[in-house]
Design a protein around this motif. Structure first.
Motif, PDB file in Angstrom:
ATOM      1  N   UNK A 125       0.808  -1.218   0.000  1.00 27.35           N
ATOM      2  CA  UNK A 125       0.000   0.000   0.000  1.00 27.35           C
ATOM      3  C   UNK A 125       0.836   1.260   0.000  1.00 27.35           C
ATOM      4  N   UNK A 126       1.972   1.239   0.725  1.00 27.59           N
ATOM      5  CA  UNK A 126       2.862   2.405   0.729  1.00 27.59           C
ATOM      6  C   UNK A 126       3.481   2.601  -0.651  1.00 27.59           C
ATOM      7  N   UNK A 127       3.902   1.502  -1.290  1.00 23.35           N
ATOM      8  CA  UNK A 127       4.547   1.620  -2.613  1.00 23.35           C
ATOM      9  C   UNK A 127       3.558   2.151  -3.643  1.00 23.35           C
ATOM     10  N   UNK A 128       2.309   1.633  -3.609  1.00 27.95           N
ATOM     11  CA  UNK A 128       1.312   2.041  -4.608  1.00 27.95           C
ATOM     12  C   UNK A 128       0.562   3.304  -4.217  1.00 27.95           C
ATOM     13  N   UNK A 129       0.774   3.822  -2.998  1.00 28.77           N
ATOM     14  CA  UNK A 129       0.056   5.026  -2.568  1.00 28.77           C
ATOM     15  C   UNK A 129      -1.399   4.772  -2.260  1.00 28.77           C
ATOM     16  N   UNK A 130      -1.714   3.615  -1.629  1.00 32.15           N
ATOM     17  CA  UNK A 130      -3.096   3.282  -1.283  1.00 32.15           C
ATOM     18  C   UNK A 130      -3.644   4.342  -0.327  1.00 32.15           C
ATOM     19  N   UNK A 131      -4.735   4.985  -0.746  1.00 34.95           N
ATOM     20  CA  UNK A 131      -5.266   6.117   0.016  1.00 34.95           C
ATOM     21  C   UNK A 131      -5.749   5.699   1.399  1.00 34.95           C
ATOM     22  N   UNK A 132      -6.356   4.526   1.521  1.00 36.64           N
ATOM     23  CA  UNK A 132      -6.892   4.090   2.816  1.00 36.64           C
ATOM     24  C   UNK A 132      -5.777   3.826   3.831  1.00 36.64           C
ATOM     25  N   UNK A 133      -4.679   3.221   3.372  1.00 39.85           N
ATOM     26  CA  UNK A 133      -3.550   2.952   4.279  1.00 39.85           C
ATOM     27  C   UNK A 133      -2.879   4.255   4.694  1.00 39.85           C
ATOM     28  N   UNK A 134      -2.693   5.172   3.744  1.00 34.25           N
ATOM     29  CA  UNK A 134      -2.061   6.460   4.071  1.00 34.25           C
ATOM     30  C   UNK A 134      -2.940   7.264   5.022  1.00 34.25           C
ATOM     31  N   UNK A 135      -4.249   7.252   4.809  1.00 33.04           N
ATOM     32  CA  UNK A 135      -5.152   7.991   5.690  1.00 33.04           C
ATOM     33  C   UNK A 135      -5.166   7.394   7.090  1.00 33.04           C
ATOM     34  N   UNK A 136      -5.111   6.064   7.184  1.00 31.76           N
ATOM     35  CA  UNK A 136      -5.063   5.438   8.513  1.00 31.76           C
ATOM     36  C   UNK A 136      -3.779   5.822   9.241  1.00 31.76           C
ATOM     37  N   UNK A 137      -2.667   5.887   8.521  1.00 33.54           N
ATOM     38  CA  UNK A 137      -1.400   6.279   9.142  1.00 33.54           C
ATOM     39  C   UNK A 137      -1.437   7.734   9.600  1.00 33.54           C
ATOM     40  N   UNK A 138      -1.954   8.622   8.753  1.00 32.57           N
ATOM     41  CA  UNK A 138      -2.072  10.033   9.139  1.00 32.57           C
ATOM     42  C   UNK A 138      -3.025  10.206  10.318  1.00 32.57           C
ATOM     43  N   UNK A 139      -4.108   9.429  10.340  1.00 29.95           N
ATOM     44  CA  UNK A 139      -5.076   9.518  11.436  1.00 29.95           C
ATOM     45  C   UNK A 139      -4.440   9.132  12.770  1.00 29.95           C
ATOM     46  N   UNK A 140      -3.464   8.211  12.738  1.00 31.64           N
ATOM     47  CA  UNK A 140      -2.778   7.811  13.971  1.00 31.64           C
ATOM     48  C   UNK A 140      -1.683   8.807  14.356  1.00 31.64           C
ATOM     49  N   UNK A 141      -0.993   9.402  13.381  1.00 33.02           N
ATOM     50  CA  UNK A 141       0.176  10.236  13.675  1.00 33.02           C
ATOM     51  C   UNK A 141      -0.219  11.651  14.088  1.00 33.02           C
ATOM     52  N   UNK A 142      -1.126  12.287  13.343  1.00 34.75           N
ATOM     53  CA  UNK A 142      -1.356  13.723  13.496  1.00 34.75           C
ATOM     54  C   UNK A 142      -1.817  14.141  14.895  1.00 34.75           C
ATOM     55  N   UNK A 143      -2.714  13.412  15.588  1.00 35.90           N
ATOM     56  CA  UNK A 143      -3.107  13.877  16.927  1.00 35.90           C
ATOM     57  C   UNK A 143      -1.972  13.825  17.946  1.00 35.90           C
ATOM     58  N   UNK A 144      -0.948  13.012  17.734  1.00 34.94           N
ATOM     59  CA  UNK A 144       0.144  12.863  18.703  1.00 34.94           C
ATOM     60  C   UNK A 144       1.483  13.224  18.077  1.00 34.94           C
ATOM     61  N   UNK A 145       1.506  14.213  17.206  1.00 35.45           N
ATOM     62  CA  UNK A 145       2.727  14.499  16.442  1.00 35.45           C
ATOM     63  C   UNK A 145       3.839  15.023  17.344  1.00 35.45           C
ATOM     64  N   UNK A 146       3.526  15.837  18.350  1.00 39.07           N
ATOM     65  CA  UNK A 146       4.576  16.357  19.236  1.00 39.07           C
ATOM     66  C   UNK A 146       5.166  15.244  20.092  1.00 39.07           C
ATOM     67  N   UNK A 147       4.306  14.354  20.581  1.00 34.96           N
ATOM     68  CA  UNK A 147       4.796  13.206  21.352  1.00 34.96           C
ATOM     69  C   UNK A 147       5.688  12.315  20.494  1.00 34.96           C
ATOM     70  N   UNK A 148       5.293  12.104  19.237  1.00 29.97           N
ATOM     71  CA  UNK A 148       6.095  11.276  18.338  1.00 29.97           C
ATOM     72  C   UNK A 148       7.402  11.963  17.972  1.00 29.97           C
ATOM     73  N   UNK A 149       7.413  13.294  17.944  1.00 29.50           N
ATOM     74  CA  UNK A 149       8.652  14.022  17.682  1.00 29.50           C
ATOM     75  C   UNK A 149       9.680  13.755  18.778  1.00 29.50           C
ATOM     76  N   UNK A 150       9.220  13.748  20.022  1.00 29.36           N
ATOM     77  CA  UNK A 150      10.120  13.412  21.131  1.00 29.36           C
ATOM     78  C   UNK A 150      10.559  11.958  21.048  1.00 29.36           C
TER      79      UNK A 150
END
Length: 462
Positions: free
Chosen positions: A107-132
């Motif tokens: 999905x990452x290689x082909x740019x599958x929209x559902x997989x990318x959206x699920x990843x963004x949905x998990x990362x964006x609310x905790x982006x500062x925590x993930x930066x640390x």
């Protein structure tokens, strides 16, 4: 109810409830992407129109904010390298996808929209925590050292020091974060200082009162000696505690080394159970041949080189010290040799000049031959160019005749052709604007259909 939706060039049928969930997910993603530090200014339509590579670039921009090492232009990166880099980074962030690893990588290689959206949905609310976490992960990911390499004492010592430094880094980072979280103002500091001054004055007054009470005692000197002995015993007890801790640490180290040696012994026993006399003899013969080769060839050669080096150094040491007369004599010999060398070079140059005079005629003949050959080549090239020009003129005349038969009077000039291209571009922009309006209308129609279906369901239930 089933709704047919299209995302980029990936399409599938989804349930009505799943469509609503996806809409909420995309809404949350856009809410974070449109805020600083990303400032993407997306809406539902523009985000849905992104190509797979553009969606992956948005994901990579989020990765870049977390860790600047991910700053890449995906158009210049191979898909396999991009997928490997993103998977490694997500593993560092402790992300667990809901699909299998192979599906996620595809999905990452082909740019599958559902997989990318699920990843963004998990990362964006905790982006500062993930930066640390990404910052700490660069230093706290332990290096896996094979057991057979740890058998070396120096390597084991370095590995233990490395683990100690990791623990020290954790403690220092915790202290730094604690200091960052506690912000002191000037008023707070002044208040603390005044409080400490008041406590200091109270302690001084208390000490003065204690001195007055103690000075009136009869056995003051005996009590002072007893207090001194008590303090010495307390210091001795503290040193004993430190020794106890160091002994415990050495015992723990010895236990670790003992466990490692026992593990090594068990491995040797397990491997020796499969060995035979022939394999042991073969191994011993190989070791013996290696040692014999070193003794017969390598070591004698090295010993001979060391002996030569020692002899040269002894000769230098045994030679008498050079005086000023010896130095002047060497300088005179050097000047004589240089003058002789200069004379020889001049004689050689004179002989070469004589030989060069005879060679000039042959050189001129060669140059004349080369010029004649080049002239012939240029004449052939000129004839070929003239033939091509005649063919081109004939073709142009033929095209002009065809244009006259078709009713075309003339060919567009450069400026006229640019105006024609600009007219085509403006029509293309109008077409794109109309197309986006049609897309918006179809999206609203689809939403109205979904709403009507839900209302019909509610009416049927009633």
């Amino acid at each position: 109810a089933v709704v047919s939706t299209q995302s980029g060039h990936y399409g599938r049928e989804i349930l009505f409830e799943e469509f609503l969930i996806m809409a909420e997910v995309i809404k949350l993603i856009l809410e974070h992407l449109n805020k600083p530090p990303f400032n993407k200014n997306f809406n539902m339509i523009t985000f849905d129109k992104l190509e797979p590579l553009q969606v992956l670039q948005v994901l990579n921009d989020v990765f870049t904010y977390i860790d600047d090492k991910n700053r890449k232009d995906l158009r210049e990166e191979l898909p396999e390298e991009m997928a490997t880099r993103m998977l490694k980074f997500l593993s560092l962030l402790n992300y667990r996808p809901e699909v299998t690893l192979e599906e996620f990588q595809t999905g990452i290689i082909t740019g599958d929209r559902f997989i990318v959206q699920a990843t963004l949905y998990w990362i964006l609310p905790r982006v500062e925590q993930l930066k640390t976490r990404a910052y700490l992960g660069k230093y706290l990911v332990k290096i896996d050292v094979p057991e057979e390499i740890l058998q070396d004492d120096e390597v084991e010592k370095l590995h233990e020091e490395y683990l100690e430094y990791l623990e020290q880094f954790k403690e220092v980072h915790k202290a730094t974060e604690a200091l960052k979280s506690h912000t002191y103002t000037t008023a707070d500091l002044k208040k603390d200082i005044s409080k400490m001054e008041t406590e200091y004055e109270q302690i001084v007054k208390n000490i003065d009162r204690k001195k007055v009470k103690v000075e009136s005692l009869e056995n003051l000197e005996d009590m002072m000696e007893a207090v001194t002995e008590l303090r010495k015993e307390q210091e001795r007890q503290d040193s004993f505690k430190e020794q106890k801790l160091s002994i415990r640490a050495s015992i723990q180290t010895a236990d670790t080394q003992s466990n490692r040696l026992m593990h090594q012994l068990r491995e040797l026993r397990s491997t020796s159970g499969n060995l035979t006399v022939q394999t042991l003899m073969q191994r011993l013969e190989d070791e013996y041949s290696t040692i014999k080769r070193m003794v017969e060839s390598t070591l004698p050669h090295e010993i001979e080189q060391k002996k030569k080096s020692c002899l040269n150094k002894q000769k230098v040491v045994l030679e008498p010290a050079m005086t000023d007369d010896d130095l002047r004599k060497l300088q005179a010999d050097e000047r004589t040799a240089q003058s002789q060398l200069q004379n020889l070079l001049q004689e050689k140059q004179a002989r070469e000049d004589d030989d060069r005079g005879d060679e000039k005629l042959s050189m001129f003949r060669k140059q004349a031959t080369m010029i004649a050959r080049k002239k012939q080549d240029m004449k052939a090239a000129l004839d070929s160019a003239r033939e091509q020009l005649a063919e081109a003129e004939a073709e142009v005349n033929e095209k002009k005749m065809e244009m006259k038969k078709s009713g075309i009077d003339r060919v567009l000039t450069g400026n006229e052709f640019k105006a024609y291209v600009a007219q085509i571009k403006s029509k293309g922009n109008d077409y794109k604007a109309k197309r986006s309006q049609v897309h918006m209308i179809s999206f609203h129609e689809q939403y109205v259909q979904i709403h009507e279906v839900s209302l019909l369901r509610i009416i049927k239930r009633l």
